[in-house]
Design a protein around this motif. Structure first.
Motif, short mmCIF file in Angstrom:
data_model
loop_
_atom_site.label_atom_id
_atom_site.label_comp_id
_atom_site.label_asym_id
_atom_site.label_seq_id
_atom_site.Cartn_x
_atom_site.Cartn_y
_atom_site.Cartn_z
N VAL A 166 -8.60 -7.44 -3.42
CA VAL A 166 -8.34 -7.22 -2.01
C VAL A 166 -9.66 -7.44 -1.30
O VAL A 166 -10.69 -6.92 -1.72
N LEU A 223 -2.48 -8.75 4.11
CA LEU A 223 -2.16 -7.34 3.97
C LEU A 223 -2.15 -6.69 5.34
O LEU A 223 -3.05 -6.93 6.15
N ASN A 224 -1.15 -5.89 5.60
CA ASN A 224 -1.12 -5.02 6.78
C ASN A 224 -1.13 -3.60 6.27
O ASN A 224 -0.62 -3.31 5.19
N TRP A 225 -1.70 -2.69 7.04
CA TRP A 225 -1.78 -1.29 6.63
C TRP A 225 -0.83 -0.45 7.48
O TRP A 225 -0.86 -0.51 8.70
N GLN A 226 0.00 0.33 6.81
CA GLN A 226 0.93 1.22 7.49
C GLN A 226 0.19 2.46 7.98
O GLN A 226 -0.92 2.75 7.54
N TRP A 280 -0.72 3.16 3.34
CA TRP A 280 -0.27 2.25 2.30
C TRP A 280 -0.23 0.81 2.83
O TRP A 280 0.12 0.58 3.96
N PRO A 281 -0.58 -0.15 1.97
CA PRO A 281 -0.54 -1.55 2.41
C PRO A 281 0.86 -2.13 2.29
O PRO A 281 1.69 -1.68 1.51
N SER A 282 1.11 -3.15 3.11
CA SER A 282 2.31 -3.97 2.95
C SER A 282 1.84 -5.41 2.86
O SER A 282 0.91 -5.82 3.55
N VAL A 283 2.45 -6.16 1.97
CA VAL A 283 2.06 -7.54 1.71
C VAL A 283 2.96 -8.47 2.49
O VAL A 283 4.18 -8.34 2.48
N ASP A 287 -7.33 -8.44 6.25
CA ASP A 287 -7.33 -8.05 4.84
C ASP A 287 -6.38 -8.96 4.08
O ASP A 287 -5.30 -9.31 4.57
N ARG A 306 -11.58 -8.66 2.81
CA ARG A 306 -11.44 -8.92 4.24
C ARG A 306 -12.05 -10.29 4.52
O ARG A 306 -13.20 -10.55 4.18
#
Length: 50
Positions: free
Chosen positions: A9, A39-42, A46-49, A17, A11
């Motif tokens: 992972v 990647l986005n962060w909730q 937690w990440p979401s792809v 990211d 940036r």
């Protein structure tokens, strides 16, 4: 022989990211390939792809 797995992972220069990973493509005779996803962060951390 075991398959080696690689995952990272990072940036990028634009501040996004990313998830980078190595895999073998079964639909292309097992050819090794590099996957790259955003990647986005909730809100809960937690990440979401994408």
């Amino acid at each position: 022989m075991r398959a080696r797995r690689a995952l990272a992972v990072f940036r990028d220069r634009g501040g996004q990211d990313r998830l980078a990973y190595h895999y073998c493509d079964a639909e292309d005779e097992g050819t090794p390939k590099l996957g790259l996803n955003k990647l986005n962060w909730q809100r809960n951390g937690w990440p979401s792809v994408l």
